[in-house]
Design an enzyme around this catalytic site. Structure first.
Site, mmCIF file in Angstrom:
data_model
loop_
_atom_site.group_PDB
_atom_site.id
_atom_site.type_symbol
_atom_site.label_atom_id
_atom_site.label_comp_id
_atom_site.label_asym_id
_atom_site.label_seq_id
_atom_site.Cartn_x
_atom_site.Cartn_y
_atom_site.Cartn_z
ATOM 1 N N ARG A 344 0.861 -1.198 0.000
ATOM 2 C CA ARG A 344 0.000 0.000 0.000
ATOM 3 C C ARG A 344 0.894 1.244 0.000
ATOM 4 N NH1 ARG A 344 -1.825 -4.101 -0.634
ATOM 5 N NH2 ARG A 344 -3.661 -5.090 0.329
ATOM 6 N N ARG A 354 2.593 5.378 3.730
ATOM 7 C CA ARG A 354 2.669 4.009 4.236
ATOM 8 C C ARG A 354 3.865 3.335 3.606
ATOM 9 N NH1 ARG A 354 -2.686 0.430 4.732
ATOM 10 N NH2 ARG A 354 -4.108 2.018 5.452
ATOM 11 N N ARG A 360 -1.121 -8.322 7.227
ATOM 12 C CA ARG A 360 -2.253 -9.095 6.693
ATOM 13 C C ARG A 360 -2.502 -8.762 5.233
ATOM 14 N NH1 ARG A 360 -6.546 -6.646 9.694
ATOM 15 N NH2 ARG A 360 -6.359 -4.422 9.946
ATOM 16 N N ASP A 361 -2.247 -7.513 4.854
ATOM 17 C CA ASP A 361 -2.457 -7.150 3.457
ATOM 18 C C ASP A 361 -1.564 -8.000 2.556
ATOM 19 O OD1 ASP A 361 -4.198 -5.253 4.334
ATOM 20 O OD2 ASP A 361 -2.895 -3.533 3.975
ATOM 21 N N ASP A 485 -10.037 -2.561 10.140
ATOM 22 C CA ASP A 485 -9.149 -1.672 10.890
ATOM 23 C C ASP A 485 -9.873 -0.908 11.988
ATOM 24 O OD1 ASP A 485 -6.666 -1.970 9.761
ATOM 25 O OD2 ASP A 485 -7.083 -0.589 8.111
ATOM 26 N N GLU A 629 -15.230 1.959 6.138
ATOM 27 C CA GLU A 629 -15.748 0.986 7.101
ATOM 28 C C GLU A 629 -17.090 1.399 7.710
ATOM 29 O OE1 GLU A 629 -12.570 1.882 6.860
ATOM 30 O OE2 GLU A 629 -11.223 0.186 7.215
ATOM 31 N N HIS A 636 -12.957 -5.261 -0.991
ATOM 32 C CA HIS A 636 -12.241 -6.482 -0.612
ATOM 33 C C HIS A 636 -13.217 -7.604 -0.179
ATOM 34 C CE1 HIS A 636 -8.522 -7.672 2.109
ATOM 35 N NE2 HIS A 636 -9.241 -8.724 1.865
ATOM 36 N N GLN A 682 -10.343 0.250 -3.370
ATOM 37 C CA GLN A 682 -10.640 -0.151 -1.994
ATOM 38 C C GLN A 682 -12.117 -0.003 -1.661
ATOM 39 O OE1 GLN A 682 -10.246 2.480 1.386
ATOM 40 N NE2 GLN A 682 -8.465 1.283 2.017
ATOM 41 N N GLY A 702 -6.492 -5.065 -1.268
ATOM 42 C CA GLY A 702 -6.712 -6.504 -1.150
ATOM 43 C C GLY A 702 -7.818 -6.993 -2.071
HETATM 44 C C1 GLC Z 1 -7.577 -1.307 4.380
HETATM 45 C C2 GLC Z 1 -6.340 -1.891 5.017
HETATM 46 C C3 GLC Z 1 -6.560 -3.341 5.409
HETATM 47 C C4 GLC Z 1 -7.827 -3.529 6.190
HETATM 48 C C5 GLC Z 1 -9.005 -2.891 5.470
HETATM 49 C C6 GLC Z 1 -10.276 -2.931 6.282
HETATM 50 O O1 GLC Z 1 -7.794 -1.875 3.140
HETATM 51 O O2 GLC Z 1 -5.231 -1.815 4.156
HETATM 52 O O3 GLC Z 1 -5.476 -3.798 6.172
HETATM 53 O O4 GLC Z 1 -8.051 -4.895 6.389
HETATM 54 O O5 GLC Z 1 -8.710 -1.546 5.192
HETATM 55 O O6 GLC Z 1 -10.248 -2.094 7.390
#
Ligand code: GLC
Length: 795
Positions: A344, A354, A360-361, A485, A629, A636, A682, A702
Site C-alpha cells: 500500500r 505508508r 495481513r495485506d 481496521d 468501514e 475487498h 478499496q 486486497g
Molecule cells: C484497508 C487496510 C486493510 C484492512 C481494510 C479494512 O484496506 O489496508 O489492512 O483490512 O482496510 O479495514
C-alpha cells in the site's frame, strides 16, 4: 460515458479521450526503481521506498491529482504556440487537440495530434536498471516545414524524503544542487557529503540526459522555468522559448533541457530521455553509452513487455463475458502483481506515507497471483513467516529491505491485530498446492523476535495465538483490529469474524496434519474446532444472521435490537466460508445479506451505517455514512461474498455480485465510478451517500488479489490441490461454455467446460484426452503438456 477500451491482444487499456474523470494511472519499473504515471504523464518515481527514497515529486491531493510529472512541452518557434505531448498540463481545447494513452504492463504510451504535429511519448523503466526512459517521437504531419523546440520537465524531491521534501522547507530547500556535467545534468541533495555509488539509498544523486538532438539550453531552478506566477499550464520559459542555463545551488530543482528540431513535411525525429540514480560519472555516462539510442530503447521496451506478458501465460480464459475476461486475463492479474509488489506504499492516493509490507495485506496479496508467481513467491512467503512473532501473532509491518528475523522487537500487546497470521492458512496451502512443495511445511524458519519453528509450527502458533486470547464467551478477542481496521475490541471484546477464521484455520491445519499422519495434531485441531464452533453457536446466531462482535461488558453487536451496524457482511460470508454455519443458517444469512446490504455497486460492509456507536468499539463511525468501514462498499469483502455464494452453489447470485463491483463493467459508464475502469479499488460510496457510485483508492487493495482468486477458483472452479487440479465451477446458468488454458506444475492444460443443461454447479463428466475419468480431479499422473480436459456440467 466511455473514455477508453480494453485491448486484450496487446494487453493494454487504451484511453481514447484524455478528459477522464480523474487522471488514470499505471505503474512502471520494479521494486528497485518504481514509478507511477498517468494518462497525462503525471506521477512520480522512487527507489525502493516512495517515502524514503523519492526521486520525482508529486504534489499530493491537488487538482488534478497527478501533477507534476514527466512532461514534454513543444513550442512552434515561428508562431510561438505551444502545447504538451500529453493533454495536460497545457490542456489545449479538445476540438483542436487529440490524445490517446496506452497503459500496458510496465509501460505507458501517450500520443497527441495538434496543429500538424503528431507525437508519441513512451515511458518505462528497463528491466534490472535504475533509470527511466522517456522516448519522444515527433512527426510533422502537415505540408509546411516546422521549427519546433521541445522542453523536458520534471521536479525532483529534495533530500529524497517525502515528508521533509513537502513540509520541512526551512531545511530541504537549501541542500539541493544541479549542474551540467558530461553533456547531461547532475542533481544532488547534500552535494558536499560523500557519495557511495554502491549505496543508491543514501545517494540522492540523479542524472538526466537527452539524446537524439543537440541540447541548446537547460533550466534547473523551478521558478526560472515556471515563473514566479506561472503554472505548469503556462510556463514562462516555454512562452518565451528559451532557457537560462542557470545551475542552481538550493531551492526546487527541475529536469529541463531544450532541444530544437526542424522537421520537413512527413519527417520524424526521435528523442531519448534517460533519468536515473547516481551521478553522471558513477552511472549516467555508462548508461547513456549503452542504452541511449533508439534501437536499444526499443529492444528494452520489448524485454519489459515480454517479461510481464510471459507471467500471464500461466492462465488465460475465454468466457461468454469479454469484460470478465479482460479483467481476469490482463488487468486483475496485473493489478494483483502490482499490489503484491508495492503493498500500500505508492499510488496517486498512497503518496508514500505508508511504507513496508502491512502484514495481513501482504499475506492476502499472494492469493490471486500464486499461479503466476509459483516458486518466485517463496522468498516473500518466507519473509512474512519470519515476520510472525514467537507469540504466533505478527509484526504489523515488515520492511523487506530492513528485516532481521530473530532480532526484531516483539510487538507490544496493543499492536497485535487478531487476524494477521490467520491469512497464512490461505497463502501457505495455496503455495504448496501450486508448486507441490509439501516439504515446505517442514522448513525451519525463525520468528521475528526469538526462536524458530517449522512452517507447520508457525501455523500452529498462529492458531494458538487466538485460542490463547479469548473473551468471556470463549471467542477470540478482537485486539487492536480484526480485518476491519476500525473494529476496536481489545483484549476483552470478541471478534466473530476472527472466530470463523480460526475455525477455517483449524480445518486447514487438520488437513495438513492428516497428510503427514500426525494423529495427535489432527485430534487437537478437531477438538479445538468443535469447542470454538460450540461457543460460536451459543452466542452468535441472531435468528436471521450472525452478530459481529461482543463488547467487554457483554454487549452483542449486530443483533436485531441494534439500531446501527445490524447486519455486517463479513460475519455472514465467513460463517459460510468457514463451514460453521449450518445449511439453514448459511441460506438465511446470505438472504439477509442481500436484503440489507445489496446496492447496484456492491454490498455495503454493514447497515445501517454507524452514527452513535462509540469510537472505542467501532472507529468506522468517524467516516461519513456509506463509505469505507462505515457502511461503505468495501470492495475487498465483495470477493468473499462471491465465494460464499459459490460455496452454496448460487452461480447466478455470485456472478451478479461479482459484476456489481467489477471495474470493467463500468467502462461504458466510467463517469459514475470515476477512477480507472481497469483496476480494482478499496471502496465505493454506497447508495446512502450523496457521492453514491464513486469509487476510491484504486490499484493497491486486497480487492485485487481476492477478486482474481474467486474469479478463477470459485466461479471458474480451477482449483490447484496437492494431488492435482480440481475442476469445480460455479458459473451463471446462462453461460453455455468457457475455456481455460492453465499451466499447472509446468504443464499446459486446455480446459473446456460445457454447460448443456444450464446449470451453475456440478461436474457430470470429466474427460482427459477423450478418456472418461471418475470425479472432478485432474490427477498429477495425467498431467502432460497439451492435455485436453473436457468437462461437462450437469446433474
Ligand atoms: C484497508 C487496510 C486493510 C484492512 C481494510 C479494512 O484496506 O489496508 O489492512 O483490512 O482496510 O479495514
Amino acid at each position: 460515458m466511455q473514455f477508453g477500451h480494453f485491448d486484450d491482444e496487446a494487453k493494454e487499456y487504451v484511453v481514447d479521450r484524455p478528459d477522464t474523470p480523474r487522471p488514470w494511472s499505471n505503474y512502471l519499473g520494479s521494486t528497485e526503481y518504481g514509478a507511477i504515471i498517468t494518462n497525462h504523464a503525471g506521477g512520480f518515481s522512487f527507489y525502493r521506498s516512495a517515502a524514503l527514497h523519492r526521486i520525482l515529486r508529486l504534489r499530493g491531493n491537488a487538482v488534478p491529482l497527478d501533477q507534476p510529472g514527466r512532461y514534454f512541452y513543444v513550442r512552434d518557434r515561428d508562431s510561438g504556440d505551444y502545447w504538451s505531448t500529453s493533454w495536460q498540463p497545457v490542456g489545449k481545447p479538445l476540438d483542436t487537440y487529440s490524445s490517446s494513452c496506452r497503459h500496458g504492463m510496465g509501460y505507458t504510451i501517450i500520443t497527441s495530434e495538434y496543429s500538424g504535429v503528431s507525437t508519441e511519448s513512451t515511458y518505462f523503466v528497463p528491466l534490472g536498471q535504475t533509470f527511466e526512459y522517456w522516448r519522444l517521437k515527433l512527426k510533422n504531419t502537415g505540408k509546411a516545414p516546422r521549427r519546433l523546440s521541445v522542453f523536458t520537465y520534471c521536479e525532483f524531491a529534495n533530500v529524497g524524503h517525502l515528508i521533509n521534501d513537502l513540509t520541512n522547507l526551512q531545511y530541504s530547500l537549501f541542500v539541493s544542487k544541479a549542474e551540467a556535467r558530461h553533456g547531461m545534468v547532475a542533481f544532488a541533495s547534500h552535494p558536499h557529503q560523500p557519495f557511495d555509488p554502491a549505496d543508491l539509498r543514501s545517494a540522492h544523486r540523479y542524472w538526466m540526459n537527452v539524446a537524439g538532438a543537440k541540447v541548446v539550453g537547460i533550466e534547473t531552478l523551478r521558478e526560472r522555468f515556471i515563473g514566479n506566477y506561472g503554472s505548469y499550464e503556462r510556463p514562462e520559459a516555454v512562452v518565451r522559448g528559451s532557457l537560462s542555463n542557470f545551475e542552481t545551488a538550493g531551492e526546487n530543482i527541475i529536469g529541463t533541457q531544450q532541444v530544437d528540431v526542424e522537421l520537413a513535411p512527413g519527417e520524424s525525429r526521435e528523442l531519448i530521455v534517460m533519468l536515473g540514480l547516481g551521478t553522471p560519472e558513477s552511472h549516467g555516462v555508462a548508461a547513456v553509452r549503452e542504452f541511449g539510442n533508439p534501437e536499444r530503447c526499443e529492444a528494452e521496451l520489448a524485454r519489459v513487455k515480454q517479461s510481464w506478458h510471459s507471467r500471464l501465460e500461466a492462465s488465460w480464459i475465454k468466457t461468454p463475458d469479454p469484460e470478465f475476461d479482460s479483467m481476469v486475463n490482463v488487468w486483475n492479474a496485473y493489478n494483483s502483481l502490482i499490489t503484491y509488489a508495492w503493498s500500500r506504499a505508492a499510488s496517486t492516493i498512497y503518496n508514500g506515507e505508508r511504507d513496508g509490507l502491512g502484514y495481513r495485506d501482504t499475506v492476502q496479496d499472494f492469493l490471486g497471483v500464486t499461479p503466476l508467481l509459483k516458486e518466485d513467491m517463496r522468498p516473500r512467503l518466507e519473509l512474512m513467516l519470519t515476520g510472525q512473532s514467537a507469540t504466533g501473532g505478527a509484526m504489523p509491518l515488515v520492511r523487506p529491505f530492513d528485516h532481521h528475523p530473530g532480532k526484531e522487537p516483539s510487538p507490544r500487546p496493543e499492536e497485535y491485530r487478531s487476524d494477521d497470521a490467520l491469512w497464512l492458512f490461505h497463502a501457505v496451502p495455496a503455495y504448496v498446492a501450486e508448486t507441490g512443495e509439501l516439504d515446505f511445511y517442514h522448513k525451519q524458519l525463525p520468528y521475528a523476535d526469538e526462536g524458530s519453528a517449522t512452517v507447520l509450527g508457525h501455523l500452529r502458533r498462529a492458531l494458538e495465538f487466538n485460542l490463547e486470547r479469548t473473551g468471556m464467551n470463549g471467542l477470540p478477542c478482537g485486539l487492536s483490529a480484526d480485518w476491519n481496521d476500525c473494529c476496536k475490541l481489545g483484549y476483552t471484546g470478541e471478534s466473530v469474524m476472527v472466530a470463523f477464521q480460526v475455525c477455517y484455520g483449524l480445518d486447514v491445519y487438520r488437513g495438513i496434519a492428516q497428510r503427514f499422519e500426525l494423529a495427535a495434531e489432527v485430534s487437537w485441531a478437531k477438538e479445538q474446532r468443535a469447542k470454538l464452533e460450540k461457543a460460536i453457536q451459543a452466542v452468535c446466531w441472531d435468528g436471521d444472521w450472525f452478530i459481529w462482535a461482543t463488547g467487554k461488558d457483554g454487549t452483542k453487536f449486530g443483533t436485531k435490537q441494534m439500531e446501527e451496524g445490524k447486519v455486517y457482511l463479513n460475519t455472514q460470508v465467513w460463517a459460510v466460508i468457514s463451514g460453521v454455519a449450518t445449511e439453514a443458517q448459511a441460506k438465511r444469512a446470505l438472504e439477509s445479506t442481500k436484503e440489507a446490504l445489496a446496492t447496484p455497486y456492491g454490498l455495503m460492509l454493514c447497515a445501517p451505517p454507524f452514527e452513535k456507536t462509540p469510537r472505542h468499539v467501532m472507529d468506522g463511525v468517524v467516516y461519513n455514512k456509506g463509505i469505507k468501514e462505515n457502511g461503505g462498499i468495501f470492495n475487498h469483502p465483495q470477493a468473499w461474498a462471491v465465494m460464499a455464494e459459490c460455496l452454496m452453489g448460487n452461480g447466478d447470485q455470485a456472478y451478479e455480485y461479482y459484476r456489481a463491483y467489477m471495474p470493467s463493467a463500468y467502462n461504458t459508464r466510467a463517469e459514475l465510478r470515476e477512477i480507472e475502469p481497469y483496476v480494482h479499488s478499496q471502496t465505493t460510496y454506497a447508495s446512502v451517500s450523496p457521492n453514491a457510485g464513486k469509487s476510491r483508492v484504486p490499484w493497491l487493495t486486497g480487492t485485487a488479489s481476492w477478486s482474481l482468486f474467486v474469479a478463477v477458483q470459485s466461479i471458474l472452479g480451477i482449483v490447484p490441490e496437492v494431488d492435482g487440479l480440481r475442476i469445480d465451477p460455479c458459473i451463471p446458468r446462462h453461460w453455455p461454455r468457457f475455456e481455460v488454458t492453465r499451466v499447472f506444475r509446468g504443464k499446459r492444460l486446455e480446459i473446456r467446460v460445457e454447460n448443456p443443461a444450464s446449470q451453475s454447479r456440478g461436474v457430470r463428466q470429466l474427460r482427459l484426452d477423450g478418456k472418461v475419468v471418475a470425479g472432478n480431479l485432474v490427477p498429477l499422473s495425467a498431467l502432460r503438456d497439451g492435455l485436453v480436459v473436457e468437462v461437462t456440467l450437469g446433474a
